[in-house]
Structures are given as structure tokens and as C-alpha cells.
Design a protein around this motif. Structure first.
Motif, PDB file in Angstrom:
ATOM      1  N   SER A  53      10.385   1.272  12.743  1.00  0.00           N
ATOM      2  CA  SER A  53       9.103   1.761  12.863  1.00  0.00           C
ATOM      3  C   SER A  53       8.786   2.875  14.058  1.00  0.00           C
ATOM      4  O   SER A  53       9.638   3.332  14.767  1.00  0.00           O
ATOM      5  CB  SER A  53       8.037   0.530  13.167  1.00  0.00           C
TER       6      SER A  53
ATOM      7  N   ASP B  87      10.382  -0.960   4.910  1.00  0.00           N
ATOM      8  CA  ASP B  87      10.281  -2.227   4.126  1.00  0.00           C
ATOM      9  C   ASP B  87      10.880  -3.263   5.137  1.00  0.00           C
ATOM     10  O   ASP B  87      10.297  -4.365   4.903  1.00  0.00           O
ATOM     11  CB  ASP B  87      10.963  -2.032   2.648  1.00  0.00           C
TER      12      ASP B  87
ATOM     13  N   CYS C 269       8.263  -4.471   7.308  1.00  0.00           N
ATOM     14  CA  CYS C 269       7.261  -5.436   6.444  1.00  0.00           C
ATOM     15  C   CYS C 269       7.654  -6.750   6.152  1.00  0.00           C
ATOM     16  O   CYS C 269       7.163  -7.784   6.363  1.00  0.00           O
ATOM     17  CB  CYS C 269       6.730  -4.622   5.519  1.00  0.00           C
TER      18      CYS C 269
ATOM     19  N   ARG D  61       2.355  -3.005   4.599  1.00  0.00           N
ATOM     20  CA  ARG D  61       2.248  -1.953   5.158  1.00  0.00           C
ATOM     21  C   ARG D  61       0.900  -1.380   5.773  1.00  0.00           C
ATOM     22  O   ARG D  61       0.839  -0.988   6.762  1.00  0.00           O
ATOM     23  CB  ARG D  61       3.075  -0.586   4.452  1.00  0.00           C
TER      24      ARG D  61
END
Ligand code: ADP
Length: 977
Positions: free
Chosen positions: A374, A387, A390, A397
Motif C-alpha cells: 500500500s 489486491d 484487499c 479497494r
């Protein structure tokens, strides 16, 4: 505009222009040269013109001089007659070049002159006048100026008129006129439109052509307005002239040698005229240069467009396409130029970039597949999440972007943890650490995080990139591993076995910590040492053959009961196993040996073996049988003899393997019941052997319990007591007969005793009556005889009492009355009682029992005294004359009181000792004449027994005897027996 100049084309053109600057300079230089030529021409022309004017002016002045000489010789003039004035007019009329001819007085006032006077004035301030007044006798030439009286541009030539004595009488003057130099006189020496201006040294215009009237008297600056700087070499300058037309002015001085102050001449040639050639040539040159310029610019414009701009644009397009991600785009620039090389380089770069991008994509794919990534802005708001982020956080997202990482904060870490984190990354430093995060569903996961701060071009923090790896499972595994390791460590430490690794040559390379416990050595003490060092020399070959060699051949090895030396010097017994360990190539690199201390087991086995042998060799029959089916598992040889069945046939037989004799059915049943209830049982039973022999067995059955305390087996110890039983039966019968005889004897004694006592009491009673009857006193002889009757009566009564006591004891009816008394007192009483007898026999009585003076004992007083009197009485009776009787007493450490009565009498032969303490046994004293019936000592032993004591004797025949009673200190004595 700026963009225009930033464009490559503009720059190229600017470059061309700059490149053409030298050309322009050359052109400018040529133009300048031409201009200089033109200026030089103008100057030269002016010079020539002025030289011409100067020459003519010189001539004019000479003419004036000649005129003055002639006039000054004229008497009219000398005499200054009236007619002289006409002379001047004539002279003026003859010389057009003169503006005036005349004469002044010595004060400078015109006396007469040829030209009409237009202005009033005096010559007194004129240069020529001052010069001539200063004494010049000859002709003076003044300066060029505007005439005082006629306002014409003139230079005055003067000569004094002298008297006879040479004194100045008057002055003749001729004004040479400059205005004579008009266009006519200058003729076509000047080009059309040229101007000529005469001015004096003060810059005042004296004369000009054309328009002399307008400019005369005005300053030269008003007539010539300079445009530029004068030519340094010639002084030629471009200026606007009086008519406002641009001209090239050249300046020169009149070359008049006689004039005091010569005038200056400015000749202005119209610039157009002067520079016509220059302009023509220059214009042509400019046209040529401009043409070349234009052509080059056009070529540059078109050429750069095609040859440079278009390929560059194509390259830019390609570069932009690459930048936009389209690495397949190509410029198509033709080969053969540097740009094509650039294009190739760009293509090559694109190919490499594409490969790099492909690789990067693969890496990124792998990175994203593995890492949780991130990015956050400087405020901590998430701007990117991959991904994986998440997936693991369970947030979509859209739910994450714009939020802070507080969203997944599990609350596990203290605030200081995060303040340290922010402190690190806000300083631009990378932070590493493990964080516990929370999923959307509230569950937790651990990540190993690396947070990398990025700065922009200005060095300001721009982004924080967080790259994480899910370590939840790794941590769990790590924890499990740690626990497992800890368990293994404990296991290795506490294991019974010592596990070691050996080089192929047998040296220790690893030893488990349990070694210290088992062998007393720390692992470090053994590492590197030869594995055989500790093996008992007698066992080395066995170890080599059963462990070492098989392991070297790749086979496991086993070797039981090996002696290994403990650190304390003793040997322990071990069981050892060995297994080879191989490397990846299959080579045997080490041997793993496991050693177990079996010293205890060996000892137990040795003991068991001993027990086995002992049981097998036991004279008693030993049988081990199962509880459930009573199946015999073991029976020794002795039992085999009892049963009369071979030892090998006994296992499997049902206990007891004997037939039960009819007379012992009950006892056998007892044994069976005991086995069923799991109790110990002892019984003597009769059985029949296999050969039908009657055999009496003393059987002791006891249960055998497992470790769980459950009874699994029984062990029976059986002795063949057939002979004993038969003997016992015989004895029993004898005993019964003896008991019956004893009872009859007791009855008889009791009966006789009582029967004897009645007449004895009568005898004694009547003897006492006789002795004490006051009415029939006895004489001496009678008295003696009565005394004898009484003494015998008393003795007989004691005898009967003893016999009765004996019968009571045998009948079990003797009662004792124990009490705590001081035995020392009792002893003293007893001694007093036998004192008369002792004295009678001349014995010395020694009482050494004072040691027990403080001793209390719980005894029956009557019976204790009875025992003591008996012993003392015997000590007196069986003593020699004049002997000694000694009573001693002491208390031993165990609290037992030892009371002894010693004498110096005949003693007791050893062979007769066994008969002592038996009833009616006198040991040969029957014929000695010593009174007694042999009951006293037997009674003593019974009474001492009843008081919990013991009586012993020591005796040396001919020297004396010593009887000792042992009585417990203050021991309780049973009240009844
Ligand atoms: P009695 O004295 O009545 O014979 P005892 O039972 O007192 O019976 O003694 C048994 C026998 O032990 C005696 O007959 C005697 O032979 C022997 N005896 C007992 N006391 C002594 C002693 N002090 N010295 C030698 N012999 C003794």
C-alpha cells in the motif's frame, strides 16, 4: 514567442544567422570601407577646394599688399589730402575682390574709404589695428571677420602711413572680401547641392554659399547639425545643413600664410551625392547578403523541416509513445544520419525497455502475488493498495483508498510503537518491523513490514510505500518450532538415551546433553574424542564388530550390554544402537549412536536370574499359577518331586496338580476361596501324588499383583511336611498324655497340699498351745522338742505353700498384685529375714544393692520377696561355712534392673544346669542333708516370667554361683495370668 525560440528549427535558423554574422561583418566592413572612401573623397575634394581658395586668397592678399604699397607711396595719402578718398574708390572699382579700401587715423577711425559706410564703428579693437599700433611698420594681415563698417566677410590688410620721421600718420587698409567666393568663383568644382561655409576661429559664420545673407554672423553650429561622430581620421562628419539636407561636411583651414587668424572652411556635399556610389555598392552587397540569407533561411527552414524536424518529431512521437507505454512504436527514421543512429538507439532502448518492462511486470506480478503493498500520502491517507492488501484485510479497494492504516489497526501495539514508526519514516528513513493487523471480520494477522518514504524532486516527503509479508503462519510455525525445539532440548537433556554423532573413524562430533546425566561428562568433554575411549576393553571388539563395521557398510547395528566408563571411574551397562547418516550423494558421513543406560535392568536381570536359580534350587516347592484359570506357569523341581510329575510337564497343569485327599477337603476349599478372593492363605493340606502317594503339604499361597495393583497370578510355596505331620501326631498324642498326667499331678498336689495342710495346722496349732500353755509350762527338753516340731511344721507349711503355688501356676490361677515399690527396701527386708540363718552358718552378708536405692519397680511385693528369699535361702543353704552372700543391683542403659545374688558355695556343675529351674530337681542335693524339695527355683522362674523379667545363672563348681534377675525398670506387670 519563447516557444518559437525554443523550437529546434528556430534554433537552427538562429544558428545559421549567427553563422552568417561574420559575413555581415565583412559586408559591414566593406560598406564601412566604401563609406570611408567616400568620406576621404569628400575630404580630399574639400582640401583641394580649400587649397584653391587659400591660393586665391593669398593672391588677393598679395594684391592688397601691393595696393597698399602703392597707396602708401602716394603723396595724396601721405599728406592726407581730400582727394585721396577718390583714390580709394578707384582702387576699389578696380579690384572686385576687395570689399573696401580706405584709411584710418591713428585712433582707428576711418578717415575715408572706398566703399560706402553701412555701419558706424571704429577699428581700434580690431586685431590688425592692435597689431599695427604695436609698432608694425610693414603690412599686417588681420583676422577674418565681418567688417565693422560694411559687414562683409573680410580679412584686412593694412599698412601704416608714416611721416618723415617715421611716425604713424594714418593707416591704410584693404578689406579682402571672402564673399567673392561664390558659386561662380568656386565654379563646378563643387558637386550639385554642395555648400561652402566660411567661419572664423570663434565659429561665427563669415560667409556661406548659398544664402550668405541669412547665415552671416550666425554660429557655425546653427548651420551644421551633426548627425554622427566625425570621422577620426579626416574629421568629416555627417550633418544636416542649413537647408535641412543631410551632407557630408569636410573642414579645412584657409592656408593663408599672412593672415593672423585664418578662417575655416566647411564644405558640405549632399550625402546622397557623396555616398551614391557607396550606397549603390552597399545596396548591392546587402541585396546579395540578404539573398544568400534568405536562401539559406529558406533552405534551413525547408531542409531542417525534412531532414531534422520531421525525424526529430518522429523520434519525439516515438519517445512519447514509449513514455505512454507503447514500446512497439518506431520512428521510421531513414538510415544514414546521426538521427537514424539516435532512432536506432531509441529502438534499442525500447527493446531493452520492453524486455525490462516484461521482466518488471513478471517481478511485479510475483511481488504483488507475494507482498501486501500500500502507499500513503504524507498525511497517512492510503492512495494505493494492491489486491493482496484487499484480500488479506478483507476490505474492498474503495473502502481502503482515502482512509488511514488505522482501519486495520488491531490495537495490539502501544501508541509509542506507532509514534516511533512515524518518527522514523517522517525523517525519510526506512522502517522495518512486525505489526499485528485486524481484518474486516475482526480476526488478526501478522505482517513483516517495510515502510519506505519517497521524496519528490525538491526533497519533500511525497509518499510512504508499505511492503508487507504475511507472517501469521510463519510466526505460528516459529512459535511451534520454538516449543518443539524446547521440547526436543528437554527431551535430549532428560532422555534416558545418550545420542551421539561420530565421524566414520569413530570420533564424537556431537553428544546430546543427557550425556552429563548418564555418563557424568559434559558434551564438550567428549566432542572430538575417540568413541572407544570410554568402552570397556573387553567390549571394544564387540562394539567394533556389531556397531561400527555394520554402520560403515550402511547397515544399522545393535550391541547389548556394553560396559561404558562413567566419569566417577565405575562402569555402567548400556545397550547401544548405531545407524549410518548419509549426505545428499549417499556417502556415509557420520554414524548416529544411541546409548541407553541399562545398568538397573542388568542388575534386575541378574537378580532375577539369581532368584530363578534360587527358586529352582529351593527345597520347597514353588508354583506360579494364573489367577483366572489356575493354569501353572512355573513350578520348580521340588514341587515336581511332591507331585511326582516331570518338571517340564507341570506348566499348563491346573493348580495344585495334586488330588485332594478326603480328609483335607475343607482346607483345600479354604485355599481355593483365598485364591478367588485374592488373599494370602496358609494351610496344611493332604493330597495324593500322581503315583497315589499321600503327601502332606504346608501351603502358603499369596497373590502376585501387577503394577496396576491388579492380581494376575498367585505364588504358592509348598513344603512336603508328611514326616512332620506324622511326628506331630505322635507328639500330640504324647503331649496329650503328658498333659493329662500333669493335670493329674496338679490335681494330686493341690489335693495333697490341702489335705496335708489341715493336719499340719493342727500339729503346729497344738504345738504352739503346748509351748505357750501357762498352766503346763514345759521343761527345757520339752521346749526344745516343741520348737523342733514348730520349725518343721513351718518348713512343711512353706513346702506345701510352694507346692500349692506350683499347682496354681500350672492351673493358671496364680494372681499377681503389681505396685510401684522401692526394691531396695524389699531386699533389705529379705536380708533381715535370712540374717539368722546366715549368722548361724557363719556367713558374711554383703548388700551392694544401694545402686538401686532410688529405683522404683512395678512388682508384686509378696512374689518379689518370695523370689529374693528363695535365692538368698539357697545362697545360704548351699554355701560353705564362713562363706559370703552378696546382693548387688544396677540399672542398665536400656532401663532394665539387674538384681544379683552371689554366693561362695559349692556351685553347680555345668552338666546339671539344664535341670535347674525344673520341678523337684535337686541336682544331687537330695542326699546332702540340706533341706529342700527342688521347687524353689522353678517357682522363681515362673514368678519372674510373670513379672515380665528373666532369670539367669552363672556358676563355677566349688567357687560359687550367681543368680541374676532382670526386671524392667518401672514396667507394668500384668495383673492376672
Ligand atoms: P531345694 O533347694 O529345695 O532343693 P531348689 O529348687 O531351691 O530346691 O533348688 C534346686 C537345686 O538346685 C538344689 O537342690 C540344689 O542342688 C541346687 N541349688 C540351688 N541353689 C543353689 C546354690 N546357691 N548353690 C548350689 N546349688 C544350688
Amino acid at each position: 514567442m519563447k516557444r518559437v525560440f525554443e523550437s529546434l528549427r528556430s534554433r537552427l535558423i538562429a544558428l545559421i544567422l549567427v553563422a552568417m554574422l561574420p559575413m555581415l561583418t565583412i559586408a559591414w566592413f566593406i560598406g564601412a570601407q566604401l563609406y570611408h572612401h567616400a568620406v576621404d573623397d569628400a575630404y580630399r575634394e574639400t582640401k583641394i577646394l580649400v587649397q584653391g581658395i587659400s591660393l586665391q586668397q593669398e593672391e588677393h592678399i598679395n594684391t592688397a599688399r601691393e595696393l597698399l604699397f602703392s597707396l602708401s607711396a602716394s603723396p595724396l595719402i601721405i599728406e592726407r589730402r581730400q582727394e585721396a578718398c577718390s583714390v580709394f574708390k578707384d582702387a576699389l572699382a578696380k579690384h572686385a575682390i576687395f570689399a573696401n579700401v580706405g584709411m584710418t587715423d591713428v585712433e582707428g577711425n576711418a578717415i575715408c574709404m572706398g566703399a560706402p559706410k553701412t555701419h558706424e564703428g571704429s577699428f581700434s579693437d580690431r586685431l590688425w589695428f592692435r597689431q599695427i599700433r604695436q609698432g608694425h611698420d610693414e603690412i599686417v594681415v588681420g583676422d577674418y571677420h565681418l567688417g565693422v563698417l560694411i559687414k562683409e566677410p573680410v580679412v584686412i590688410v593694412a599698412k601704416p602711413v608714416k611721416g618723415r620721421h617715421g611716425e604713424h600718420l594714418a593707416y591704410l587698409f584693404v578689406s579682402v572680401d571672402l564673399s567673392w567666393f561664390d558659386r561662380n568663383n568656386l565654379g563646378n568644382k563643387l558637386p550639385k547641392g554642395a555648400e561652402v561655409i566660411f567661419y572664423d576661429h570663434n565659429g561665427v559664420i563669415l560667409h556661406s554659399e548659398p544664402e550668405p545673407e541669412i547665415w552671416r554672423g550666425k554660429p557655425i553650429g546653427a548651420a551644421i547639425r551633426r548627425i554622427g561622430a566625425p570621422d577620426p581620421a579626416t574629421g568629416v562628419t555627417e550633418a544636416y545643413a542649413m537647408d535641412g539636407i543631410s551632407r557630408l561636411f569636410s573642414f579645412a583651414k584657409l592656408e593663408s600664410s599672412s593672415a593672423s587668424e585664418n578662417a575655416f572652411v566647411a564644405v558640405g556635399i549632399p550625402t546622397d551625392t557623396a555616398l551614391a556610389q557607396v550606397r549603390r555598392t552597399g545596396g548591392l552587397a546587402v541585396l546579395v547578403v540578404l539573398g544568400v540569407f534568405g536562401g539559406m533561411l529558406l533552405f534551413a527552414w525547408v531542409g531542417t523541416g525534412r531532414l531534422v524536424i520531421a525525424p526529430v518529431r518522429a523520434l519525439i512521437y516515438q519517445a512519447n509513445a514509449h513514455a505512454a507505454g507503447d514500446l512497439a512504436q518506431r520512428s521510421g527514421v531513414a538510415d544514414g544520419t546521426e538521427l537514424s543512429e539516435l532512432a536506432h538507439a531509441l529502438d534499442g532502448m525500447a527493446v531493452k525497455l520492453a524486455a525490462h518492462e516484461h521482466e518488471l511486470r513478471l517481478h511485479l506480478h510475483a511481488f504483488n502475488a507475494h507482498a501486501i503493498v500500500s502507499a500513503a500520502d504524507t498525511a497517512g491517507n492510503i492512495v494505493y493498495a494492491n489486491d493482496k492488501f484487499c484480500e488479506i484485510s478483507q476490505y474492498a479497494r474503495e473502502e481502503v483508498i482515502g482512509k488511514t492504516h488505522q482501519l486495520i489497526n488491531s490495537g495490539f501495539h502501544p501508541p509509542e510503537f506507532f509514534s516511533t514508526l512515524w518518527g522514523t519514516i517522517s525523517q525519510g528513513e526506512i522502517w522495518h518491523g512486525n505489526i499485528r493487523n485486524r481484518r474486516k471480520d475482526g480476526s488478526y494477522y501478522w505482517v513483516a513490514s517495510t515502510i519506505v518514504p519517497f521524496v519528490d524532486d525538491n526533497g519533500q516527503l511525497e509518499r510512504y510505500f508499505s511492503i508487507r509479508t504475511d507472517i501469521t503462519r510463519a510466526l505460528a510455525i516459529d512459535e511451534a518450532l520454538q516449543k518443539s525445539e524446547e521440547r526436543f532440548r528437554l527431551l535430549a537433556k532428560n532422555a534416558l538415551d545418550v545420542i551421539s554423532l561420530h565421524d566414520p573413524d569413530g570420533r564424537y562430533s556431537y553428544v546430546s546433553p543427557s550425556c552429563e546425566r548418564v555418563l557424568g561428562y559434559a558434551p564438550a568433554d567428549l566432542t572430538g574424542h575417540d568413541g572407544y575411549e570410554l568402552v570397556h576393553p573387553d567390549d571394544v571388539e564387540r562394539v567394533r564388530g556389531m556397531l561400527h563395521q555394520p554402520a560403515l557398510l550402511g547397515e544399522p547395528g545393535e550391541c547389548g550390554y556394553v560396559r561404558v566408563r562413567h566419569r566417577n571411574g565405575g562402569y555402567i551397562w548400556v545397550d547401544a544402537t548405531a545407524a549410518p547418516t548419509r549426505d545428499e550423494a549417499g556417502n556415509i558421513v557420520s554414524i548416529q549412536v544411541s546409548v541407553r543406560d541399562v545398568t538397573g535392568r542388568k542388575a534386575a536381570e541378574d537378580t532375577l536370574r539369581l532368584h530363578d536359580r534360587a527358586i529352582a534350587a529351593s527345597g520347597s516347592g514353588i508354583v506360579i499359577f494364573r489367577r483366572g484359570d489356575l493354569g501353572i506357569e512355573y513350578a520348580n523341581a521340588a514341587y515336581s518331586d511332591i507331585v511326582e510329575l516331570p518338571e517340564a510337564d507341570l506348566p499348563g497343569q491346573r493348580w495344585p496338580a495334586l488330588a485332594e485327599a478326603a480328609g483335607s477337603l475343607g482346607a483345600w476349599q479354604f485355599l481355593r476361596d483365598a485364591v478367588i478372593s485374592g488373599e494370602e492363605m496358609h494351610a496344611v493340606v493332604e493330597g495324593l501324588s500322581r503315583h497315589g502317594r499321600n503327601v502332606w503339604c504346608d501351603v502358603f499361597v499369596s497373590p502376585v499383583r501387577s503394577e496396576g495393583r491388579a492380581i494376575t497370578h498367585f505364588v504358592a510355596a509348598i513344603s512336603d511336611v508328611t514326616d512332620q505331620v506324622i511326628m506331630e501326631a505322635v507328639l500330640m498324642r504324647a503331649k496329650e498324655a503328658a498333659e493329662q498326667a500333669s493335670q493329674a499331678k496338679s490335681k494330686f498336689l493341690s489335693h495333697v497340699g490341702h489335705e496335708l495342710r489341715t493336719p499340719l495346722n493342727s500339729i503346729v496349732g497344738f504345738a504352739q498351745l503346748l509351748e505357750s500353755d501357762p498352766y503346763a509350762p514345759l521343761n527345757e527338753e520339752q521346749h526344745e522338742r516343741i520348737e523342733h516340731i514348730l520349725r518343721s511344721g513351718w518348713e512343711l507349711r512353706e513346702l506345701i505353700d510352694d507346692v500349692l503355688d506350683l499347682s496354681r501356676i500350672e492351673a493358671g490361677r496364680l494372681e499377681l498384685k503389681p505396685e510401684d515399690v522401692n526394691v531396695f527396701d524389699l531386699v533389705r527386708e529379705c536380708l533381715e529375714m535370712i540374717a539368722a540363718q546366715a549368722t548361724e552358718k557363719g556367713l558374711e552378708v554383703v548388700n551392694l544393692s544401694g545402686e538401686c536405692a532410688q529405683q522404683m519397680a512395678r512388682v508384686d511385693v509378696k512374689r518379689f520377696k518370695q523370689v529374693m528369699l528363695n535365692l538368698l535361702s539357697n545362697a545360704v543353704k548351699y554355701n560353705r561355712e564362713g562363706g559370703r552372700v552378696t546382693v548387688s543391683c544396677h540399672v542398665s542403659d536400656d532401663g532394665v534392673m539387674h538384681m544379683a545374688v552371689s554366693d561362695t558355695g559349692i556351685g553347680i556343675p555345668p552338666e546339671k544346669r539344664d535341670e535347674l529351674f525344673q520341678y523337684f530337681s535337686r541336682l544331687g542335693a537330695e542326699n546332702s542333708g540340706i533341706p529342700g524339695i527342688g521347687v524353689g527355683l522353678a517357682l522363681c522362674r515362673h514368678l519372674v516370667d510373670l513379672m515380665g523379667g528373666n532369670i539367669t545363672v552363672e556358676s563355677v563348681p566349688g567357687q560359687g554361683s550367681r543368680f541374676e534377675i532382670e526386671l524392667p525398670g518401672t514396667c507394668c506387670v500384668p495383673e492376672t495370668v
